[in-house]
Design an enzyme around this catalytic site. Structure first.
Site, short mmCIF file in Angstrom:
data_model
loop_
_atom_site.label_atom_id
_atom_site.label_comp_id
_atom_site.label_asym_id
_atom_site.label_seq_id
_atom_site.Cartn_x
_atom_site.Cartn_y
_atom_site.Cartn_z
N HIS A 18 31.03 34.07 39.60
CA HIS A 18 30.17 33.47 38.45
C HIS A 18 28.84 34.27 38.42
CE1 HIS A 18 28.44 30.66 36.24
NE2 HIS A 18 28.20 29.46 36.94
N HIS B 124 36.73 37.60 29.55
CA HIS B 124 35.89 36.52 29.71
C HIS B 124 37.11 35.46 29.86
CE1 HIS B 124 33.26 33.25 28.95
NE2 HIS B 124 32.36 33.84 29.56
N ASP C 245 27.45 40.03 31.13
CA ASP C 245 26.70 40.86 32.02
C ASP C 245 26.70 42.40 31.96
OD1 ASP C 245 26.27 38.95 34.11
OD2 ASP C 245 28.34 38.39 34.00
N1 COA Z 1 38.74 44.73 34.47
C1 COA Z 1 40.13 44.89 34.55
N2 COA Z 1 41.03 44.06 34.25
C2 COA Z 1 40.67 42.98 33.74
C3 COA Z 1 39.24 42.41 33.82
C4 COA Z 1 38.22 43.52 34.06
N3 COA Z 1 36.98 43.13 34.02
N4 COA Z 1 39.38 41.20 33.26
C5 COA Z 1 40.57 40.82 33.01
N5 COA Z 1 41.31 41.90 33.31
C6 COA Z 1 42.81 41.98 33.19
C7 COA Z 1 43.47 41.42 34.34
O1 COA Z 1 43.70 42.28 35.23
C8 COA Z 1 44.74 40.66 33.70
O2 COA Z 1 45.49 41.93 33.51
P1 COA Z 1 47.02 41.80 33.72
O3 COA Z 1 47.57 40.93 32.68
O4 COA Z 1 47.71 43.34 33.28
O5 COA Z 1 47.28 41.32 35.02
C9 COA Z 1 44.18 40.27 32.41
O6 COA Z 1 43.23 41.06 31.97
C10 COA Z 1 43.95 38.95 32.45
O7 COA Z 1 43.07 38.59 33.35
P2 COA Z 1 42.64 36.96 33.86
O8 COA Z 1 41.92 37.35 35.29
O9 COA Z 1 43.73 36.24 33.65
O10 COA Z 1 41.48 36.83 32.72
P3 COA Z 1 40.46 35.47 33.22
O11 COA Z 1 40.42 34.95 31.59
O12 COA Z 1 40.88 34.61 34.24
O13 COA Z 1 39.23 36.41 33.53
C11 COA Z 1 37.21 36.98 34.06
C12 COA Z 1 37.81 36.38 33.34
C13 COA Z 1 35.84 36.77 33.68
C14 COA Z 1 37.25 36.46 35.62
C15 COA Z 1 37.53 38.37 34.12
O14 COA Z 1 37.82 39.06 32.97
C16 COA Z 1 36.86 39.37 35.17
O15 COA Z 1 37.17 39.47 36.41
N6 COA Z 1 35.60 40.11 34.69
C17 COA Z 1 34.84 40.99 35.37
C18 COA Z 1 33.99 40.16 36.09
C19 COA Z 1 32.90 39.67 35.24
O16 COA Z 1 32.54 40.61 34.32
N7 COA Z 1 32.32 38.47 35.25
C20 COA Z 1 31.47 37.94 34.37
C21 COA Z 1 32.02 37.06 33.50
S1 COA Z 1 30.67 36.42 32.27
#
Ligand code: COA
Length: 376
Positions: free
Chosen positions: A222, A261, A312
């Site tokens: 988060h 996101h 971020d």
């Molecule tokens: N880097 C690499 N791959 C990413 C990614 C990232 N930052 N964010 C998403 N993906 C990829 C996943 O690996 C997945 O790929 P796949 O289908 O080939 O397995 C796909 O995108 C979907 O990911 P998913 O985890 O289902 O998306 P989500 O909506 O649940 O995730 C976050 C949202 C924010 C948790 C995710 O984008 C993330 O971990 N980002 C990095 C952390 C971050 O910056 N957090 C701050 C948020 S404001």
């Protein structure tokens, strides 16, 4: 057996309640607070106006704004026993643990606010005013500096910088933080806000709700992604290494922090605004190192993975340029989000319904009871 029902893991896409506070349009990349577009608020407003907007549902007039600023100034002082308590906590502690403990302890000195059903906008203002003092006091102590003397005149953004850095910021520095505070002030039912609302929905008080929220924000999924972005930039070092480092990480299925996101399917509108501020601040300080690295990073991550930046990606570069240490990035986030948490808690009280979902039971049933002496 219990009836089977579909489980929405992580409550994804579950509409849990109605709210007037914040709207996210994930397809168009829009973020709205109480009807106002975040882009207008970031360009023309201040954190004080935004906090007022979140609490009261309307922007303040000049008199109301002056009144709020003066209240923030008065409410920055910590009770002496709380200062002494913070002074006894380990200097090597995670600042989010300090914040959680201090918010919880502050409640003991404000008994009027902690009676069931008594929480008010006054409590929301107190918590918002005082968080920078807690952070500043702890940070000064771990650097061996004398106790922080709260400054009643400064804006919340300038005071936050003053409390952490021990010097009055320039107008540009304070505005950069003010914009960051505006952009972090609320984000609908994110995990920490939901935690605050769950606590409030039991008719518990505002301070308990914010304590829950601080504990929830602490988790690296988060708050904290911006800290990791800065670590990544330091690992990359120079622009010509971006491609190599990103590709290696993606090959190992590692996440690139600051991208992607759950709700936004396009660029996070907060990232667009913070990119501009990262450049402006970098130009003013004659240091565009982070800004240039981030530009390269965006290009490579979008090409390789089709991902857009989130809030971020650029916030850490702004805080880093201002001299804020990495482990205070999440507490700075809390110093802004507290406005949203408290607005949501007060809204929860208006339309109270105990938040209590159900679980799909997947454990055993009808096991024969074995007395303790006969168990193996
Ligand atoms: N880097 C690499 N791959 C990413 C990614 C990232 N930052 N964010 C998403 N993906 C990829 C996943 O690996 C997945 O790929 P796949 O289908 O080939 O397995 C796909 O995108 C979907 O990911 P998913 O985890 O289902 O998306 P989500 O909506 O649940 O995730 C976050 C949202 C924010 C948790 C995710 O984008 C993330 O971990 N980002 C990095 C952390 C971050 O910056 N957090 C701050 C948020 S404001």
């Amino acid at each position: 057996m219990p009836e089977s029902s579909a489980v929405q893991r992580g409550l994804q896409d579950v509409v849990a309640l109605e709210s007037r506070i914040c709207f996210i349009d994930g397809k168009l990349g829009r973020l709205i607070y109480q009807g106002y577009d975040i882009r207008d608020l970031a360009a023309r407003s201040t954190f004080e106006e935004v906090a007022y907007l979140l609490w009261y549902g309307r922007l303040p007039n000049a008199e109301q704004l002056a009144d709020l600023k003066s209240r923030f100034g008065q409410l920055r002082v910590l009770p002496e026993p709380l200062v002494e308590l913070i002074d006894q906590l380990p200097v090597e502690a995670n600042p989010m643990d300090i914040l959680r403990t201090a918010v919880s302890a502050l409640a003991l000195f404000e008994p009027e606010e902690t009676k069931p059903g008594a929480s008010s906008i006054g409590g929301a203002q107190r918590l918002t005013a005082v968080l920078p003092t807690i952070l500043g006091h702890f940070h000064r102590r771990r650097r061996g500096l004398p106790a922080l003397k709260p400054h009643p005149e400064l804006s919340q953004a300038a005071y936050l910088l003053y409390a952490i850095l021990d010097s009055t910021p320039t107008e540009l520095e304070a505005k950069a933080v003010d914009v960051a505070l505006i952009l972090h002030a609320d984000h609908e039912l994110n995990a920490s806000t939901f935690a605050a609302r769950v606590t409030a929905s039991t008719l518990s008080d505002l301070y308990s709700s914010v304590t829950s929220a601080v504990g929830t924000l602490k988790g690296p999924l988060h708050g904290g992604a911006n800290e990791r972005v800065m670590e990544l930039l330091d690992e990359i070092g120079t622009p010509h290494r971006v491609e190599e480092v990103v590709k290696a990480k993606l090959l190992r299925h590692e996440r690139i922090m600051g991208f992607g996101h759950r709700v936004y399917k396009v660029e996070d509108p907060r990232a667009t605004i913070l990119r501009d501020w990262s450049r402006r601040l970098g130009e003013a300080k004659g240091d565009l190192h982070y800004f240039e690295l981030l530009g390269q990073l965006e290009e490579v991550v979008h090409r390789e993975k089709g991902l857009y930046p989130n809030v971020d990606l650029y916030s850490g570069s702004i805080y880093g340029l201002l001299g804020i240490p990495n482990d205070l990035f999440t507490p700075v986030f809390a110093a802004s989000r507290v406005a949203g948490w408290t607005a949501h808690v007060l809204e929860e009280y208006q339309d109270l319904r105990l938040i209590r979902p159900t679980a799909k039971y997947v454990g055993a049933l009808d096991l024969p009871y074995v007395p303790v002496g006969q168990r193996v």
